[in-house]
Design an enzyme around this catalytic site. Sequence first.
Site, short mmCIF file in Angstrom:
data_model
loop_
_atom_site.label_atom_id
_atom_site.label_comp_id
_atom_site.label_asym_id
_atom_site.label_seq_id
_atom_site.Cartn_x
_atom_site.Cartn_y
_atom_site.Cartn_z
CG MET A 1 -107.18 78.92 57.11
SD MET A 1 -107.15 79.08 55.33
CE MET A 1 -106.25 77.60 54.91
CB CYS A 2 -106.26 84.57 57.32
SG CYS A 2 -104.75 84.49 58.30
N GLY A 3 -109.29 84.23 57.02
CA GLY A 3 -110.39 84.69 56.19
C GLY A 3 -110.13 86.13 55.85
#
Length: 633
Positions: A1-3
């Site tokens: 998960m990343c922004g």
Amino acid sequence: MCGICCSVSFSVEHFKKDLKEDLLYNLKRRGPDSGKQILKSNGNYQCLFSGHVLHLRGVLTAQPVEDERGDVFLWNGEVFGGVKIETEENDTHIMFKYLSTCKSESDISLLFSEVQGPWSFIYYQASSHYLWFGRDFFGRRSLLWQFSNLSKSFCISSVGTQAPGGTKQWQEVPAAGIFRIDLKSAANSKCVTLYFYPWKHISGENVIEECVNALTQISPDLPTFVSVVVNKAKLYLEKPIVPLNMMMPHARLETQSKKISNIPSTKETLQVFLTDSYMKKVVHQFIDVLSTAVKRRVLYLSRDKSLTPNEVLKTCYRKANVAFLFSGGIDSMVIAALADRHIPLDEPIDLLNVAFMVKEKTVPSSFNRRQDQKDYGEMPSKELSESAGAVDGDSPDDNVPDRITGRAGLKELQTINPSRVWNFVEINVSLEELQKLRRTQIRHLVQPLDTVLDDSIGCAVWFASRGIGCLATQDGTKSYQSSAKVILTGIGADEQLAGYSRHRVRFQTLGLKALNEEIAMELGRISSRNLGRDDRVIADHGKEARFPFLDENVVSFLNSLPIWEKANLTLPRGIGEKLILRLAAVELGLTDAALLPKRAMQFGSRIAKLENNKEKASDKCGRLQVISLENLS
């Protein structure tokens, strides 16, 4: 998960070297393990790339990544199949490596056609001035866009921020395909053209099925300087699932179904279906494909070394790596039971169960955060430990439906595997805490969705996935915060297996053909209706949502079956809807959970009763809006 985020400007006076503070803050919450920015300027355009990583696989790879050609890549996804990647490898690194070998638009569209798993990405090709971006077929990872009329700029980001006045500035990038922008051409013409590469299906005869209304999925609210056109080469991405089986049964089968419409909702009734050898075979095929999907989602993450049997007996505080949004309903029970087959036995599993307290009470709010974060109504750890006893005695959560079924589900799972440590995390939310954290954080994540239903589910999922609550132990109740970075949810089961009450109404009024059409529609809109919102809400805690029921192989298997092998709505509630899943539950050793009828999260958690129970789910929700003068009050 990343922004992930890319801000593009075509105006020299509007060039920016940093993102707005509130947007950067929301991106950092998604990716707490690493963050950096890259600035690219060329002629009359500038791109600011910002990446923030939640590390789960392989070697920690900081984003954005850049190669010697100046190409830049941002990736928010998990490769679970289709593209070769070893368990210990980092998928960001591997995907960028594959992209670097692509010689044409066709190669890029083919690559993203092959990836199985949730993803969103942003890819800049320096030599051609192309910016590519998009989401997976189901839209399991959030991606938003925002276009500015005044400054002739735009931004693509995993998450946005909400401006005063309720103006819809951000919109979800449609999960209808991938997009390409020629930045050099846009800078010269002062117009942005989105070249669209749609998802299409290829039949057995290799005939392209027309992508009906693909362009209509693109928001009509785009400003006048932005247009959307199908790419000139007419390239497309091949849909990762088989078409829905629309076969209708023989009249004889329909007649037989009507004769058994009054049978009781009991385990014995379900077992009768399993006496049919063909049905039993189909159920076990379903269990196998769903089990494989769960296995991929609980094992593809970094773990500490396994303990020996003697160490297991001595370990009381082993941390969980995987958690479940857990109501005790059929969906969460089945995936928890399957996960138990694959997660190492010495590793606890966290079952996150949320309840909203109609009667005011003190509840754990949060542990201390890093000091560089803003104060969003979080409680010091001392106060947290003092409030842990709040669930003792006559507790108002005794009347919360999901708490009751959750505790019952816990007992069933403990019966299936008494050696496993099952952490049933009781997350109790007061009205005061709900209102404060909705105002300061949650409403920024739910947007651009804005209904009462979005508010209820968004808030419920945010508090549940935060994982801060209490555990009932032999030594009494203690405060607890889930350490799991991966959260599994049961979303997708109702949509595919006729689990909603509207499915039964549709069937009773218009028949099986209409029911099939409704299911096809449900799957087609799940990206815009559910998944972007849920991804933004869960990722806000630095955690990753995973959706076993939306695994490409699971969906293809269910799509291949005729409707009557998945659901039989001539049968009563608790039997007919999600029939194949209930039969799977029985085969897995579950009992009471196999017969539970569908209960929506907003009602099961009691959040719908907390503030205004006269609202309709489809109403616009004023509580999600930012009032421009609120800081002056």
